[in-house]
Design an enzyme around this catalytic site. Sequence first.
Site, PDB file in Angstrom:
ATOM      1  N   GLU A   1      -1.206   4.685  25.553  1.00 51.82           N
ATOM      2  CA  GLU A   1      -0.906   4.656  24.119  1.00 51.82           C
ATOM      3  C   GLU A   1       0.140   3.598  23.794  1.00 51.82           C
ATOM      4  OE1 GLU A   1       0.747   7.783  20.690  1.00 51.82           O
ATOM      5  OE2 GLU A   1       1.040   8.207  22.822  1.00 51.82           O
TER       6      GLU A   1
ATOM      7  N   CYS B   1      -2.632  10.826  22.450  1.00 49.62           N
ATOM      8  CA  CYS B   1      -1.474  11.696  22.653  1.00 49.62           C
ATOM      9  C   CYS B   1      -1.864  13.168  22.537  1.00 49.62           C
ATOM     10  CB  CYS B   1      -0.363  11.305  21.688  1.00 49.62           C
ATOM     11  SG  CYS B   1       1.224  12.103  22.009  1.00 49.62           S
TER      12      CYS B   1
ATOM     13  N   LYS C   1      -5.843   7.251  15.315  1.00 47.99           N
ATOM     14  CA  LYS C   1      -5.400   8.629  15.490  1.00 47.99           C
ATOM     15  C   LYS C   1      -5.586   9.403  14.188  1.00 47.99           C
ATOM     16  CE  LYS C   1      -1.565  11.238  17.558  1.00 47.99           C
ATOM     17  NZ  LYS C   1      -0.183  11.154  18.085  1.00 47.99           N
TER      18      LYS C   1
END
Length: 533
Positions: free
Chosen positions: A290, A407, A354
């Site tokens: 990430e 994440c 995301k």
Amino acid sequence: MEWLAGRVILVWGFKRALLAILAGAIGVLALPPFGFFAAMFISFTLLVWLIDGAAAAPDSGLLGRLWPAFATGWLFGFGYFVAGLWWVGHALLVDADQFAWALPLAILGLPAGLAIFYGLAAALARLVWSDGMGRIAALALGFGLLEWLRTFIFTGFPWNAIGYGMMPTPLMMQSAHLIGMLGVTALAVFVFAAPALLGTRQGAVPGIGLAVILFAAHLGYGYYALHQPEPPFAPDRKAPVVRVVQPAIDQEAKQDTDADRSAIFEKHLALSVQPPKDGGKRPDIIVWPETSIPFILTDNQDALTRIADVLDDDQILIAGAVRSEDMGPGSPPRYYNSVYVIDGRGQIIGASDKVHLVPFGEYVPFEGILKNLGIQNVVEMPGGFSASATRSLLTLPSGIRLYPLICYEIIFPSEMTADIYKADAILNVTNDAWFGDTPGPYQHLQQARVRAVEYGLPLIRSANSGISVIADAHGRVISGIDLNAQGYFDATLSSATRSDIDDRVRKMYFWLIIGGVALIALISRMGFISRVN
């Protein structure tokens, strides 16, 4: 056992509060990095006895009668979440001058809020509490429903759901494929609480008997699933060799000068071009963690050229990066936490943003109010990140399809879209360097492996500081790198284990389980089951 139960039931005042907190904290030993699942039997046995003794004045109203049980459940949850989530505060120490003031909120405030769910679970259980087996069914009902609510209330945070305590190894993860993490959670509470029946004897035979059957079925299905033959990767595609890069960049270094950012980028490239170990095959896919590209990639053609220089024409790089989107004259750009797919010519051929952002990490809820109080994101980004409305399946030139989760998105089983059933693997890129050498990265990894089991997909996980792994569809780690180690590894991606079980089936099983424990609790409340000894 009856003597001990009596002592716990009658304990009062400060000792009672301390014991409830301790009972919750003991349960954390079942979670990574410890994995001592038997600790949950102690934890929930004590909780049952404490709720047994959570009596109110005879003339109390409904809320008054439920308050002692709520308080007991809240104290239990507070102990559980402080012991299991204290490491969240470590992220605030990366920029301690600015955020150290918020440590009490992270270490005590977050657990205090999450503990409300367990307080409500205990209060709900108390509504149908009885003297026998029904009370552990009532506890399973309460925790099952409140853990379900924890997946989406206030954006959701189902971290360390009780069911994970029943899944420390691949053998004990396989039931999640059938009934999901939430189904395992509800039944796990029943099993963990069953020893409490030995302290009061009433309902012990049917209660412990059913718990033994459930636990045996849990292990038996795990053994069965792990010994099934592996299907071929895909009839029309070969299994790719994947290289996972773990650069172990210190989080503070990511916030420094342009020269530091360039050095970080070059470190990723250097690890990507290392020769395969032990004479292995050159990787087809290279994965960075990430936000591994420490600048806006689309504004830096030189970086894309450098990527093209180190990749072979048929290699693919998948890298976490910040994506910017121009909103027109006079408007600031929007920023997204993204993953890019880059081919051997340095072209961006795919991307996904995301969807589920971290509150106070990537955006500030109620921004207009809280920013006036000086509260801002932990991640430095003008205006914070924007959430994407949809998640994009990453389809590579070879035809391989990856379902990207950035994440902590991977802890939300209820948020997977139908595209996950078209994927060949789950891709999880993360940066757990925020949490240092704490239990956090170990807990995150376990939850990622359980997602792989739920959906019958192999897992590719690249974490900046670890723990990076490639796991098969049963959650077994094929290859990986330890926490805080710097390096890379190559592994051949295993096949998916597709079945007729999907989210609709798992949800149906979950609600059948909830209905089953509710029925047991109600029948016991009416006095039928408690007569069986």
